[in-house]
Design an enzyme around this catalytic site. Structure first.
Site, PDB file in Angstrom:
ATOM      1  N   CYS A  13      12.936 -18.759  40.557  1.00 41.72           N
ATOM      2  CA  CYS A  13      14.001 -19.213  41.361  1.00 41.72           C
ATOM      3  C   CYS A  13      14.037 -20.385  41.948  1.00 41.72           C
ATOM      4  CB  CYS A  13      14.452 -18.597  41.779  1.00 41.72           C
ATOM      5  SG  CYS A  13      12.552 -17.189  42.837  1.00 41.72           S
TER       6      CYS A  13
HETATM    7  N1  NAP Z   1      13.478 -11.669  42.531  1.00 41.20           N
HETATM    8  C1  NAP Z   1      14.050 -12.735  41.599  1.00 41.20           C
HETATM    9  O1  NAP Z   1      14.695 -13.586  42.487  1.00 41.20           O
HETATM   10  C2  NAP Z   1      13.358 -13.242  40.702  1.00 41.20           C
HETATM   11  C3  NAP Z   1      13.755 -14.678  40.996  1.00 41.20           C
HETATM   12  C4  NAP Z   1      13.128 -15.115  39.092  1.00 41.20           C
HETATM   13  C5  NAP Z   1      12.083 -14.698  38.163  1.00 41.20           C
HETATM   14  N2  NAP Z   1      11.711 -13.527  38.854  1.00 41.20           N
HETATM   15  C6  NAP Z   1      10.776 -12.705  37.644  1.00 41.20           C
HETATM   16  O2  NAP Z   1      10.936 -12.032  37.382  1.00 41.20           O
HETATM   17  C7  NAP Z   1      10.002 -10.444  37.441  1.00 41.20           C
HETATM   18  C8  NAP Z   1      11.052  -9.374  38.420  1.00 41.20           C
HETATM   19  O3  NAP Z   1      11.305 -10.127  39.914  1.00 41.20           O
HETATM   20  P1  NAP Z   1      11.680  -8.991  40.391  1.00 41.20           P
HETATM   21  O4  NAP Z   1      12.690  -9.468  41.418  1.00 41.20           O
HETATM   22  O5  NAP Z   1      13.087  -8.056  39.363  1.00 41.20           O
HETATM   23  O6  NAP Z   1      11.037  -7.452  40.048  1.00 41.20           O
HETATM   24  P2  NAP Z   1      10.894  -5.419  41.115  1.00 41.20           P
HETATM   25  O7  NAP Z   1      11.981  -6.050  41.695  1.00 41.20           O
HETATM   26  O8  NAP Z   1       9.644  -5.900  41.469  1.00 41.20           O
HETATM   27  O9  NAP Z   1      11.438  -5.252  39.557  1.00 41.20           O
HETATM   28  C9  NAP Z   1       9.870  -5.451  38.619  1.00 41.20           C
HETATM   29  C10 NAP Z   1      10.206  -4.010  38.153  1.00 41.20           C
HETATM   30  O10 NAP Z   1       9.098  -4.337  36.422  1.00 41.20           O
HETATM   31  C11 NAP Z   1       8.525  -3.078  37.068  1.00 41.20           C
HETATM   32  N3  NAP Z   1       6.439  -3.606  36.529  1.00 41.20           N
HETATM   33  C12 NAP Z   1       6.406  -3.371  37.938  1.00 41.20           C
HETATM   34  N4  NAP Z   1       5.189  -3.725  37.926  1.00 41.20           N
HETATM   35  C13 NAP Z   1       4.272  -3.384  36.334  1.00 41.20           C
HETATM   36  C14 NAP Z   1       3.775  -3.709  34.816  1.00 41.20           C
HETATM   37  N5  NAP Z   1       2.594  -3.802  35.795  1.00 41.20           N
HETATM   38  N6  NAP Z   1       3.983  -3.092  34.121  1.00 41.20           N
HETATM   39  C15 NAP Z   1       5.403  -2.981  33.462  1.00 41.20           C
HETATM   40  N7  NAP Z   1       6.307  -2.483  34.341  1.00 41.20           N
HETATM   41  C16 NAP Z   1       6.046  -3.354  35.960  1.00 41.20           C
HETATM   42  C17 NAP Z   1       8.885  -1.955  37.426  1.00 41.20           C
HETATM   43  O11 NAP Z   1       9.579  -1.029  37.181  1.00 41.20           O
HETATM   44  P3  NAP Z   1       8.628   0.339  37.021  1.00 41.20           P
HETATM   45  O12 NAP Z   1       7.768   0.690  38.164  1.00 41.20           O
HETATM   46  O13 NAP Z   1       9.844   1.190  37.336  1.00 41.20           O
HETATM   47  O14 NAP Z   1       7.638   0.126  35.873  1.00 41.20           O
HETATM   48  C18 NAP Z   1       9.624  -2.798  38.348  1.00 41.20           C
HETATM   49  O15 NAP Z   1      11.100  -1.917  38.754  1.00 41.20           O
HETATM   50  C19 NAP Z   1       9.263 -11.324  37.926  1.00 41.20           C
HETATM   51  O16 NAP Z   1       8.119 -11.566  36.943  1.00 41.20           O
HETATM   52  C20 NAP Z   1       9.416 -12.392  39.374  1.00 41.20           C
HETATM   53  O17 NAP Z   1       8.011 -13.157  39.872  1.00 41.20           O
HETATM   54  C21 NAP Z   1      12.193 -12.687  40.064  1.00 41.20           C
END
Ligand code: NAP
EC number: 1.2.1.38
Length: 328
Positions: free
Chosen positions: A143
C-alpha cells in the site's frame, strides 16, 4: 469468471468481496478461512449481508475450483500455495509481499527464506501495464509503495534524493488486534513508527530504480486515527532546479491518460473507498513536494488487484472499479 479468495476473512479479502459484487464478468464462488469453516461470510463482513450467501470454507489451493484466485494472506503464507495454483494453471494475484521483490532482497528485508521463489510482474498497474497484461501470476504492490511511487514517478529520474513521509489509516495493519492498533492508543493520537526500517522501503527503491532513478530513497510511516487511507508527502530533491510551472505540466502530462490517477489537491476523503490515487505537486527550485492519497484497501490492495485481474484476463481495465467515493 469464477473467483476464489484465499484469506477472505481479513480486511483485503472482505474488500475484494465488496468490490467484486459490482464486477460485470466476475463472481466470487469461494471464500476461504482456516478458522471460520462453515460460518457465513456476512457474520464477519456484516456490510455484505444480503449481498452474498457464501460461507467460509477451510480448503487448500489444491481443492480450489475457480478460474482465478486472489491470495489475501500474510507474507510467507502466500508462497506456500502459489506454486500449486501456478501448476494447476489458475491465474492469481498475490496481495502479499512474497513475490514483489527479488529473492535476495525479499529474504534480506523479511528475514525469512523464500521456499518457492519465481519471478512475477509487479502490479503497480500504471507503470507495468504491459507486463501485467496477459500474465498468469501478478505480485500486487504494497500500500505505501503504491501511493509513494505514484507521487514520485514523473520526476524520480531527475532526483538525487527522495524522502517519503506517509500517514496511514489503521486497517493497513490487518485485522489482528495489537497494542498499536488498540483504540485508546490510536484514537485522538498520532505517531511515527519504524522511522527508518519499514519493509516497504525496499519496494520503493526497486520501483525508483526501474524508473531510471539513482536517487537515495528514505521512508517514514505514521499512524493516523482513521480506518482507511494513506497520504504520502514525497520530498523530491532534484539534481537541477526546475520552473514550478514545468514541474506541474510534467505531472499533468505523465498522468493525463490514467483514469485512476487524478491531478488534484489530494485528500483522504476524496479517494476513500475508491481505486483513485490523487496527486498534486508544488515546487521551489530544486525542491519538489508531491503529495498523493489512496485508500490503502482499494488502490493500495484489493482495487489494484482487480485492476490487475482485469488486464490479466482481457477485461476493460476499470471493470467493476469506476465509481465515485462519498463526499463529504
Ligand atoms: N491491509 C492493507 O491495507 C493491505 C494493503 C496491501 C497489502 N496487504 C497485504 O494483503 C495481505 C492480507 O492483508 P489483510 O490486511 O487483509 O490481513 P488480515 O486482515 O490479517 O487478513 C489475513 C487473512 O489471512 C488468513 N491467514 C492468516 N494467516 C494465514 C496462514 N498462515 N495461512 C493461510 N491463511 C492465513 C486469515 O484468515 P483465517 O485466520 O481465518 O484463515 C486472515 O483473515 C497481507 O499480505 C498484507 O500485507 C494489506
Amino acid at each position: 469468471m469464477e473467483i476464489a479468495i484465499i484469506g477472505a476473512s481479513g480486511y483485503t479479502g472482505g474488500e475484494l468481496m465488496r468490490l467484486l459484487l459490482n464486477h460485470p464478468s466476475a463472481e466470487v464462488v469461494a471464500a476461504t478461512s482456516r478458522k471460520l469453516d462453515g460460518t457465513p461470510v456476512a457474520s464477519v463482513h456484516p456490510h455484505l449481508r444480503g449481498l452474498t450467501d457464501l460461507a467460509f470454507r477451510n480448503i487448500g489451493a489444491g481443492d480450489i475450483d475457480a478460474d482465478f484466485v486472489f491470495l489475501a494472506v500474510p507474507h510467507t503464507a502466500a508462497m506456500k500455495v502459489a506454486g500449486t495454483l501456478v501448476e494447476r494453471g489458475i491465474r492469481t494475484v498475490d496481495l502479499s509481499a512474497d513475490y514483489r521483490l527479488s529473492k535476495e532482497i525479499y529474504e534480506k528485508t523479511y528475514g525469512v527464506t523464500h521456499e518457492a521463489y519465481f519471478e512475477a510482474p509487479y502490479g503497480l498497474t500504471e507503470l507495468h501495464r504491459d507486463e501485467v497484461r496477459g500474465a498468469s501470476f501478478v505480485a500486487n504492490p504494497g500500500c505505501f509503495p503504491t501511493g509513494a511511487t505514484l507521487a514520485a514517478a514523473p520526476l524520480a529520474h531527475l532526483a538525487h534524493t527522495i524522502i517519503y513521509d506517509s500517514k496511514t489509516g489503521v486497517t493497513g495493519a490487518g485485522n489482528t488486534p495489537s497494542a498499536t492498533t488498540h483504540y485508546p492508543n490510536v484514537g485522538d493520537n498520532f505517531s511515527a513508527y519504524k522511522w527508518t526500517s519499514h519493509r516497504h522501503l525496499a519496494e520503493m527503491k526497486q520501483e525508483a530504480a526501474r524508473l531510471g532513478s539513482t536517487a537515495r530513497c528514505y521512508f517514514t510511516p505514521h499512524l493516523l486515527p482513521v480506518n482507511r487511507g494513506i497520504l504520502t508527502t514525497a520530498h523530491i530533491l532534484l539534481n537541477e532546479p526546475m520552473e514550478s510551472k514545468e514541474v506541474e505540466t510534467l505531472y499533468r502530462k505523465f498522468y493525463e491518460r490514467e483514469f485512476f490517477v487524478r491531478y488534484q489537491k489530494p485528500t483522504l476523503a476524496a479517494v476513500r473507498g475508491t481505486n483513485f490515487c490523487d496527486v498534486a505537486v508544488e515546487s521551489e527550485g530544486d525542491r519538489v513536494v508531491a503529495v498523493s492519497t489512496i485508500d490503502n484497501l482499494v488502490k493500495g490492495a484489493s482495487g489494484q488487484a482487480i485492476q490487475n485481474m482485469n488486464l490479466m484476463c482481457g477485461f476493460a481495465e476499470g471493470a467493476g472499479l469506476c465509481f465515485a467515493g462519498m463526499s463529504p
